[in-house]
Motif scaffolding. Sequence first.
Motif, short mmCIF file in Angstrom:
data_model
loop_
_atom_site.label_atom_id
_atom_site.label_comp_id
_atom_site.label_asym_id
_atom_site.label_seq_id
_atom_site.Cartn_x
_atom_site.Cartn_y
_atom_site.Cartn_z
N ILE A 33 -6.40 3.15 -3.87
CA ILE A 33 -5.60 4.37 -4.03
C ILE A 33 -6.12 5.21 -5.19
O ILE A 33 -6.17 6.44 -5.12
CB ILE A 33 -4.12 4.00 -4.22
CG1 ILE A 33 -3.56 3.39 -2.93
CG2 ILE A 33 -3.29 5.24 -4.61
CD1 ILE A 33 -2.16 2.87 -3.05
N LEU B 71 1.13 3.97 -2.87
CA LEU B 71 0.76 5.34 -2.49
C LEU B 71 1.89 6.31 -2.83
O LEU B 71 1.65 7.42 -3.32
CB LEU B 71 0.45 5.39 -0.99
CG LEU B 71 -0.04 6.73 -0.45
CD1 LEU B 71 -1.38 7.10 -1.08
CD2 LEU B 71 -0.17 6.69 1.06
N MET C 256 6.85 12.50 0.17
CA MET C 256 6.54 11.26 -0.55
C MET C 256 7.74 10.80 -1.36
O MET C 256 7.96 9.60 -1.53
CB MET C 256 5.34 11.49 -1.47
CG MET C 256 4.04 11.82 -0.73
SD MET C 256 3.54 10.55 0.43
CE MET C 256 3.10 9.22 -0.67
N PHE D 235 0.83 -1.21 0.00
CA PHE D 235 0.00 0.00 0.00
C PHE D 235 0.86 1.25 0.00
O PHE D 235 0.62 2.19 -0.78
CB PHE D 235 -0.92 -0.01 1.22
CG PHE D 235 -1.80 1.21 1.31
CD1 PHE D 235 -2.96 1.32 0.55
CD2 PHE D 235 -1.47 2.26 2.16
CE1 PHE D 235 -3.76 2.44 0.63
CE2 PHE D 235 -2.27 3.39 2.24
CZ PHE D 235 -3.42 3.47 1.47
N MET D 236 1.88 1.29 0.86
CA MET D 236 2.75 2.45 0.95
C MET D 236 3.56 2.63 -0.34
O MET D 236 3.82 3.76 -0.77
CB MET D 236 3.67 2.35 2.15
CG MET D 236 2.95 2.38 3.49
SD MET D 236 1.86 3.83 3.69
CE MET D 236 3.07 5.15 3.63
N ASP E 57 1.05 8.78 -5.60
CA ASP E 57 1.08 10.10 -4.98
C ASP E 57 -0.13 10.96 -5.39
O ASP E 57 -0.01 11.88 -6.20
CB ASP E 57 2.37 10.82 -5.38
CG ASP E 57 2.60 12.08 -4.56
OD1 ASP E 57 1.79 12.35 -3.66
OD2 ASP E 57 3.58 12.79 -4.85
#
Length: 209
Positions: A154, A16, A184, A12-13, A20
């Motif tokens: 997302i 993400l 990010m 997920f990160m 962005d």
Amino acid sequence: MLVDQTLLLTQFMTLLAVLDPISHTTLFLSVTDQLDKAGRRRVALIAIPLAFAVLVIFAVVGQFILEAMNISLISFQIAGGIIMFLFALLMVLGQTTKGSPDVHAETPESLAVYPVAVPIIAGPGAMLAMVILTDNNRLSFVEQVETVALLGVILLMMMGFFLAGDMVSRVMGRHGASVLRRVMGILLAALSISLIAEAMAQWLRLPPI
């Protein structure tokens, strides 16, 4: 169960950081600045599902193409990690791509396909991330479906930002979006290094990092 939760969080990160939503919202607003609110809404409603389809298709066939070209996923993961790291550096350093497309006489439908869906959303970094995160040799079918679901979540977040783009722009301001983009970028740089280190450890048969 803990391993599964850690894997989901990492994926997920990663997605993400690559996608962005906030930074892409600023790009979306700049590309559609000649359209009215209804036009921007139509671009968002077309571009997000199209980008999702492109990324899912690439995730499905990408690894088969690599195998047909006799390219190992380890090599692809290292190359993808390097590219993602360079992309992260551009985010951190605040570099932008020169020569944005001329959108002054474009329709919402054409803008939704190019450049919003491809390459702004479904760009090289996102494609590389999807192939790596849906590795047939490391992940089960259920885990791959979970990755696709995370991608959908997302992109739904991104659609929400797109539809509320004017409000997001007013709330965050120019400096707020710039700071978030750099944060990010740092996160994406760390994740790309992790991908490279993991591939090197697997290649050299070293203990997991």
